[in-house]
Design an enzyme around this catalytic site. Structure first.
Site, PDB file in Angstrom:
ATOM      1  CG  HIS A 116      -4.045  -8.366   4.336  1.00 25.02           C
ATOM      2  ND1 HIS A 116      -2.873  -8.826   3.799  1.00 25.02           N
ATOM      3  CD2 HIS A 116      -4.098  -7.045   4.034  1.00 25.02           C
ATOM      4  CE1 HIS A 116      -2.233  -7.822   3.199  1.00 25.02           C
ATOM      5  NE2 HIS A 116      -2.962  -6.727   3.323  1.00 25.02           N
ATOM      6  CB  SER A 150      -0.935   0.017   1.213  1.00 25.43           C
ATOM      7  OG  SER A 150      -1.963  -0.921   1.044  1.00 25.43           O
TER       8      SER A 150
HETATM    9 ZN   LIG Z   1      -2.786  -4.777   2.454  1.00 28.15          ZN
END
Ligand SMILES: [Zn+2]
Length: 449
Positions: free
Chosen positions: A264, A83
């Site tokens: 995730h 990210s």
């Molecule tokens: Zn992530």
């Protein structure tokens, strides 16, 4: 409005001078830039996620109307980004290495879109469901070599003159460390009003404001207590109310950050709930933009998370089906449900209450009972629900597939087609007529940072 405060004073003055020149020039060609820009980032939102959310919600999404293209997400050092690198691409228009925040691969700071807006004394805001110092918001408002430097990120964010900061945040709750004042004290020193509860948030009318609703990330939408934490749509609406007063326009970054965390965790129901909450925020942004007529709304993802797909093999056999109804009935995130079910007297009854599933096969019952006995239900519960729903996942991390790109408003036609994330960042800057290299040079000249 860039708040001129020491020690960033000299830096911002240089910045402002360069920025005004950049703005005076405007884009080389084309119509005048949109007065306001709302950049929305759905962290970990892949193409399959949109199909999934639409099927579970049984309605069109606000995003569906404004799909314009796709965006590649690879970073400078991997075909699978994190990210930090992905947000830096959007914020700065450059490729960098995974983990890096607002710096190039040589760890040199690169000016961000948010800084470019601030350099023109236009208002800025960041709204997220993660910690405010988390990678995505950080890449627009800080320059550090690695995303885990949350203290340094927070310090830099508080010096940017950002009018609206909404989200969660351990660093803003941490006690004084090493004799240094904590970030909360620094925020007050920087002139921020700090809000930590729903009632005070609802009454907000002035900036600058820092609203922190949780010590860590904000809750998954599926677990959120609406009396304690506002939704992403409510935070977006409040941010727009607060920023709209700026005659020079504003730049607002809105992140649906927990879509990624559910990915995730291979948690399909939490993933869908956070996507729908994000889509509600998109609807708020579009409503504002349609009424205003001079606001560009762009939505994309930083990357896909989980390698999630609809339809999977069951016991080695290809099954041509998946079942959104399973996800409609689920009432909590995997972590929350596992804890609640484990704490109950009768785990099977509790499972029925939380998931709506009461017809366990002997095999399912045995696997879940084993996990309950072992004191670790989360993984088994996830496998059970994903199998029932026909949802497949390939990883607990990110993947390298292209993500979707959405745009509405003045300049939105420029986003049609296949893009790259760094190119997208440069396009956003170009449409505003920003001279990003000049802003980056001014950044390098700031000795006090
Ligand atoms: Zn992530």
């Amino acid at each position: 409005m860039a708040a001129l405060r020491t020690p960033a004073l000299a830096f911002l003055l240089v910045f402002a001078a360069l920025g005004d020149r950049a703005r005076a020039q405007g884009p080389a060609t084309g119509p005048p830039p949109a007065k306001n820009v709302i950049l929305m980032i759905a962290d970990g939102f892949g193409p399959a996620s949109r199909t999934m959310a639409r099927a579970v919600a049984e309605r069109e999404l606000a995003l569906d109307d404004i799909l314009v293209g796709t965006c590649s997400t690879y970073s400078a050092d991997s075909l699978v980004t994190d990210s930090a690198a992905a947000a830096t691409a959007l914020a700065c228009g450059i490729k960098t290495i995974n983990g890096a925040i607002g710096v190039d691969p040589a760890i040199q700071p690169v000016a961000t879109l948010l800084e470019a807006f601030e350099s023109q004394s236009r208002s800025t805001g960041i709204v997220t469901t993660t910690q405010i110092t988390h990678a995505t918001p950080a890449a627009f408002s800080a320059h550090v070599r690695i995303r885990t430097m949350t203290r340094a990120i927070g310090e830099q964010q508080l010096r940017q003159g950002i009018e609206v900061l909404f989200g969660g945040g351990t660093p803003f709750h941490a006690p004084s460390d090493g004799g240094r004042p904590n970030l909360r004290a620094l925020a007050i020193e920087a002139g921020y009003r700090i809000v930590t509860d729903r009632a005070a948030f609802d009454e907000l009318e002035e900036t600058p404001v820092l609203a922190i609703f949780s010590s860590e990330h904000m809750a998954f939408e599926i677990d959120r207590d609406p009396l304690a934490q506002p939704s992403l749509a409510e935070m977006t609406r409040k941010a727009l109310d607060l920023l709209d007063g700026d005659e020079a326009g504003f730049f607002l970054v809105v992140e649906g950050g927990r879509i990624d965390h559910a990915g995730h965790g291979n948690d399909p129901a939490a993933h869908v709930a956070d996507i729908l909450a994000y889509d509600d925020a998109v609807a708020v942004a579009l409503e504002f933009a349609r009424a205003d007529g001079n606001t560009l709304v762009v939505s994309t993802a930083d990357h896909e998370t989980g390698g999630m797909t609809l339809g999977r093999a069951i016991d080695g056999l290809a099954v041509y089906a998946w079942d959104p109804e399973i996800l409609r009935r689920v009432r909590g995130s995997l972590g929350r449900m596992a804890a609640e079910i484990m704490a109950s007297e009768d785990w099977e009854a509790a499972l029925g209450e939380w998931t709506g599933i009461t017809d366990l096969t002997a095999e399912e019952r045995a696997a879940l009972a084993l996990a309950v006995a072992a004191g670790d239900l989360r993984g088994a519960l996830g496998r059970f629900l994903n199998r029932r729903a026909g949802i497949g996942w390939t990883t607990g991390g990110h993947t390298g597939v292209d993500v979707e790109l959405f745009a509405f408003g003045p300049g939105s036609e420029r986003f049609r087609g296949t893009h790259d994330n760094a190119e997208l960042g440069r396009l956003l800057a170009e449409l505003q007529g920003f001279d990003m290299p000049a802003l980056t040079r001014a950044l390098g000249a700031d000795e006090g940072r």
